[in-house]
Design an enzyme around this catalytic site. Sequence first.
Site, PDB file in Angstrom:
ATOM      1  N   GLU A 240       0.809  -1.106  -0.162  1.00 18.07           N
ATOM      2  CA  GLU A 240       0.031   0.092  -0.082  1.00 18.07           C
ATOM      3  C   GLU A 240       0.839   1.362  -0.003  1.00 18.07           C
ATOM      4  O   GLU A 240       0.324   2.282  -0.655  1.00 18.07           O
ATOM      5  CB  GLU A 240      -0.865  -0.013   1.085  1.00 18.07           C
ATOM      6  CG  GLU A 240      -2.129   0.926   1.342  1.00 18.07           C
ATOM      7  CD  GLU A 240      -2.853   0.948   2.627  1.00 18.07           C
ATOM      8  OE1 GLU A 240      -3.195   1.775   3.226  1.00 18.07           O
ATOM      9  OE2 GLU A 240      -3.356  -0.311   2.538  1.00 18.07           O
ATOM     10  N   ASP A 241       1.992   1.133   0.719  1.00 23.26           N
ATOM     11  CA  ASP A 241       2.648   2.536   0.807  1.00 23.26           C
ATOM     12  C   ASP A 241       4.187   2.718   0.465  1.00 23.26           C
ATOM     13  O   ASP A 241       4.776   3.560   0.548  1.00 23.26           O
ATOM     14  CB  ASP A 241       2.795   2.805   2.441  1.00 23.26           C
ATOM     15  CG  ASP A 241       1.447   2.983   2.948  1.00 23.26           C
ATOM     16  OD1 ASP A 241       0.285   3.340   2.211  1.00 23.26           O
ATOM     17  OD2 ASP A 241       1.485   2.928   4.289  1.00 23.26           O
TER      18      ASP A 241
END
Length: 179
Positions: free
Chosen positions: A65-66
């Site tokens: 996600e990051d």
Amino acid sequence: MGSEAAQLLEAADFAARKHRQQRRKDPEGTPYINHPIGVARILTHEAGITDIVVLQAALLHDTVEDTDTTLDEVELHFGAQVRRLVEEVTDDKTLPKLERKRLQVEQAPHSSPGAKLVKLADKLYNLRDLNRCTPEGWSEHRVQEYFEWAAQVVKGLQGTNRQLEEALKHLFKQRGLTI
């Protein structure tokens, strides 16, 4: 891949390298890696979880996600089971933030038991952090809104782990919320 201790350390090392340039939004600018380590620690120390796949997924839960990490990369290094858990707890960043938040609430009850554990520990870590200090640029109103949204997510995760759920209920009660 070796012993479970070695597998856990591999996941911690991988996450640390992927998150190396990132900081939390707290006033101290805490290294981001403290978060996934904290989530895994909550699972072991407070929930009694020893499942290596769940613990690896906890350490890796924000990598796709990051960071530039792909699900294929997670599978290559940690196997299909870890990949599936990481995929379940990963928001689609191509969607608007409000849509991602809505989907977390909607999908929570349908998550696998392992994903539910990671989500509970993740919410517990974040809510404790919010109680400790307000992130840079956040108002008290925004903190309360986060608690309200998190309560909706956690409501869909009930029946997963009594210890984590009780700790979360206590935090919500302090904010005038019930689940």
